[in-house]
Every structure is written in C-alpha cells, then in structure tokens.
Write a protein that holds these residues in place. Structure first.
Motif, PDB file in Angstrom:
ATOM      1  N   MET A   1      40.886  -2.616  28.408  1.00 26.37           N
ATOM      2  CA  MET A   1      40.887  -1.812  29.617  1.00 26.37           C
ATOM      3  C   MET A   1      39.817  -0.741  29.493  1.00 26.37           C
ATOM      4  N   GLY A   2      38.988  -0.561  30.510  1.00 26.87           N
ATOM      5  CA  GLY A   2      37.938   0.439  30.503  1.00 26.87           C
ATOM      6  C   GLY A   2      38.482   1.821  30.770  1.00 26.87           C
ATOM      7  N   SER A   3      37.601   2.790  30.723  1.00 24.55           N
ATOM      8  CA  SER A   3      38.003   4.162  30.996  1.00 24.55           C
ATOM      9  C   SER A   3      38.379   4.318  32.455  1.00 24.55           C
ATOM     10  N   PRO A   4      39.474   5.042  32.724  1.00 28.51           N
ATOM     11  CA  PRO A   4      39.848   5.254  34.122  1.00 28.51           C
ATOM     12  C   PRO A   4      38.864   6.202  34.800  1.00 28.51           C
ATOM     13  N   THR A   5      38.771   6.095  36.109  1.00 29.96           N
ATOM     14  CA  THR A   5      37.907   6.996  36.864  1.00 29.96           C
ATOM     15  C   THR A   5      38.734   7.971  37.688  1.00 29.96           C
ATOM     16  N   SER A   6      40.042   7.789  37.681  1.00 33.64           N
ATOM     17  CA  SER A   6      40.918   8.726  38.364  1.00 33.64           C
ATOM     18  C   SER A   6      41.982   9.190  37.376  1.00 33.64           C
ATOM     19  N   ILE A   7      42.703  10.214  37.756  1.00 35.70           N
ATOM     20  CA  ILE A   7      43.790  10.712  36.916  1.00 35.70           C
ATOM     21  C   ILE A   7      44.966   9.765  37.103  1.00 35.70           C
ATOM     22  N   LEU A   8      45.444   9.206  36.003  1.00 39.42           N
ATOM     23  CA  LEU A   8      46.556   8.267  36.061  1.00 39.42           C
ATOM     24  C   LEU A   8      47.865   9.007  35.799  1.00 39.42           C
ATOM     25  N   VAL A   9      48.843   8.803  36.674  1.00 38.82           N
ATOM     26  CA  VAL A   9      50.161   9.405  36.519  1.00 38.82           C
ATOM     27  C   VAL A   9      51.155   8.264  36.375  1.00 38.82           C
ATOM     28  N   ASP A  10      51.912   8.282  35.282  1.00 31.18           N
ATOM     29  CA  ASP A  10      52.831   7.200  34.957  1.00 31.18           C
ATOM     30  C   ASP A  10      54.218   7.771  34.691  1.00 31.18           C
ATOM     31  N   ASP A  11      55.180   7.412  35.530  1.00 32.67           N
ATOM     32  CA  ASP A  11      56.558   7.862  35.322  1.00 32.67           C
ATOM     33  C   ASP A  11      57.473   6.700  34.930  1.00 32.67           C
ATOM     34  N   SER A  12      56.888   5.626  34.404  1.00 31.19           N
ATOM     35  CA  SER A  12      57.671   4.436  34.054  1.00 31.19           C
ATOM     36  C   SER A  12      58.661   4.697  32.921  1.00 31.19           C
ATOM     37  N   LEU A  13      58.460   5.748  32.146  1.00 27.79           N
ATOM     38  CA  LEU A  13      59.403   6.116  31.085  1.00 27.79           C
ATOM     39  C   LEU A  13      60.148   7.408  31.440  1.00 27.79           C
ATOM     40  N   TRP A  14      60.351   7.633  32.728  1.00 24.07           N
ATOM     41  CA  TRP A  14      61.031   8.846  33.193  1.00 24.07           C
ATOM     42  C   TRP A  14      62.330   9.014  32.432  1.00 24.07           C
ATOM     43  N   PRO A  15      62.601  10.198  31.962  1.00 22.48           N
ATOM     44  CA  PRO A  15      62.084  11.519  32.293  1.00 22.48           C
ATOM     45  C   PRO A  15      60.862  11.978  31.485  1.00 22.48           C
ATOM     46  N   LEU A  16      60.058  11.023  31.036  1.00 18.84           N
ATOM     47  CA  LEU A  16      58.754  11.363  30.470  1.00 18.84           C
ATOM     48  C   LEU A  16      57.711  11.084  31.539  1.00 18.84           C
ATOM     49  N   LEU A  17      56.894  12.063  31.827  1.00 12.59           N
ATOM     50  CA  LEU A  17      55.807  11.912  32.791  1.00 12.59           C
ATOM     51  C   LEU A  17      54.500  11.928  32.010  1.00 12.59           C
ATOM     52  N   ARG A  18      53.754  10.812  32.079  1.00 14.74           N
ATOM     53  CA  ARG A  18      52.455  10.714  31.405  1.00 14.74           C
ATOM     54  C   ARG A  18      51.342  10.926  32.413  1.00 14.74           C
ATOM     55  N   VAL A  19      50.386  11.765  32.029  1.00 13.57           N
ATOM     56  CA  VAL A  19      49.207  12.005  32.853  1.00 13.57           C
ATOM     57  C   VAL A  19      47.996  11.767  31.965  1.00 13.57           C
ATOM     58  N   THR A  20      47.108  10.866  32.389  1.00  9.55           N
ATOM     59  CA  THR A  20      45.922  10.533  31.606  1.00  9.55           C
ATOM     60  C   THR A  20      44.677  10.869  32.418  1.00  9.55           C
ATOM     61  N   PHE A  21      43.832  11.694  31.840  1.00  8.60           N
ATOM     62  CA  PHE A  21      42.610  12.134  32.503  1.00  8.60           C
ATOM     63  C   PHE A  21      41.440  11.225  32.156  1.00  8.60           C
ATOM     64  N   PRO A  22      40.547  10.987  33.132  1.00  9.07           N
ATOM     65  CA  PRO A  22      39.285  10.290  32.842  1.00  9.07           C
ATOM     66  C   PRO A  22      38.298  11.287  32.232  1.00  9.07           C
ATOM     67  N   ARG A  23      37.079  10.837  31.998  1.00  6.51           N
ATOM     68  CA  ARG A  23      36.050  11.709  31.401  1.00  6.51           C
ATOM     69  C   ARG A  23      35.688  12.885  32.304  1.00  6.51           C
ATOM     70  N   VAL A  24      35.609  12.621  33.598  1.00  7.94           N
ATOM     71  CA  VAL A  24      35.210  13.651  34.562  1.00  7.94           C
ATOM     72  C   VAL A  24      36.232  13.668  35.690  1.00  7.94           C
ATOM     73  N   VAL A  25      36.600  14.867  36.131  1.00  8.43           N
ATOM     74  CA  VAL A  25      37.583  15.025  37.205  1.00  8.43           C
ATOM     75  C   VAL A  25      36.969  15.868  38.309  1.00  8.43           C
ATOM     76  N   THR A  26      37.095  15.395  39.537  1.00 10.97           N
ATOM     77  CA  THR A  26      36.630  16.189  40.681  1.00 10.97           C
ATOM     78  C   THR A  26      37.707  17.203  41.048  1.00 10.97           C
ATOM     79  N   ASN A  27      37.293  18.237  41.779  1.00 10.78           N
ATOM     80  CA  ASN A  27      38.260  19.232  42.252  1.00 10.78           C
ATOM     81  C   ASN A  27      39.294  18.588  43.170  1.00 10.78           C
ATOM     82  N   GLU A  28      38.853  17.609  43.963  1.00  9.21           N
ATOM     83  CA  GLU A  28      39.784  16.908  44.844  1.00  9.21           C
ATOM     84  C   GLU A  28      40.846  16.158  44.030  1.00  9.21           C
ATOM     85  N   GLN A  29      40.419  15.473  42.979  1.00  9.84           N
ATOM     86  CA  GLN A  29      41.376  14.767  42.114  1.00  9.84           C
ATOM     87  C   GLN A  29      42.338  15.754  41.454  1.00  9.84           C
TER      88      GLN A  29
END
Length: 154
Positions: A1-29
C-alpha cells in the motif's frame, strides 16, 4: 500500500480511534479532521486515540493554531470522553511541536503520550483501555495491531 494522500480515520477497533496522517496535510484536510474528531467526542462514548504522524513532514502554523483552539474549545468533552491520546512521531522537531500544543492547556485534560515506537504506542493505548475496565477491547487492540497485523493495516 502506498502513502496515503488524505488523513485516514479508522474506528474499526472502537473504542480505539486511529488517525493516520500523510506526508503533507492541507488546512482544509486538517479542518475536516477536527470536525470528524468532534463528531466522535459528541458520541459521548469513552475512547482512546492513536495518532500516527510518522509520515507527516510538519504542521503549518495555522494548523497548530487550529489544534490549540480545538483543544481549548473541546476541553470539557475531551475530559469526559477521551481516555487518552497517544501520538506516534518519528521527527523530534514535530514531537516538540505536538508537546507544545498539548501543554497550552494546563493541566492537560486527558492522559497523553508522544512516542516513536509502534509497539509502545499500541501498548500505551491498550493499557488506557484496560485501565478503564475494557480488557476485551485492550486484548483485541494488542492482537490486531501487533507487528504482523500492523504491516497489513498501516
């Protein structure tokens, strides 16, 4: 899997919330992430956040300000519903920035840790779940985010 270009939010293991950042994030993201983060707090369910910033190069001054404002504005919701936040960072400079943002609110409203090791971050998050009486969730997090599963997921 390549690097993401958006911020990934994963709640599949709730009540653990995973947030994965790409290399660059825009203010909108970043704004969208904060809105999504607020929606999780508004669920009024206790949870732990694991924020993976290992790929992120840096946050802009505007993003740092947005994060600080979010922490101040959502202090009550965070105190009540967040069991803790662990941030995974490779960059010492970015780790310092994150610590400074969190320390703007004194005392810190939730337990937090800034770590450089994936296993340590997973362990920290699972320990927070366990401390809140969620042993089965903690076991699932340890099992699913262990080294072999993590390579597939992240």
């Amino acid at each position: 899997m390549g690097s993401p270009t958006s911020i990934l939010v994963d709640d599949s293991l709730w009540p653990l919330l995973r947030v994965t950042f790409p290399r660059v994030v825009t203010n909108e993201q970043y704004t969208e992430l904060l809105e999504r983060r607020l929606s999780y707090l508004q669920r009024r369910e206790r949870h732990v956040s694991l924020i993976d910033m290992r790929q992120l190069r840096s946050l802009t001054s505007e993003q740092r300000e947005m994060q600080g404002a979010f922490l101040r504005q959502q202090e009550d919701l965070m105190r009540r519903w967040s069991m803790g936040i662990v941030t995974l960072i490779n960059s010492p400079a970015l780790a310092l920035v994150i610590r400074l943002i969190v320390h703007r609110i004194k005392p810190s409203v939730v337990p937090y840790s800034v770590l450089t090791s994936w296993p340590a971050a997973v362990s920290w998050a699972a320990d927070r779940l366990e401390a809140d009486g969620l042993s089965e969730h903690a076991r699932r997090v340890r099992q699913c985010l262990g080294s072999s599963c993590h390579e597939e997921l992240g």
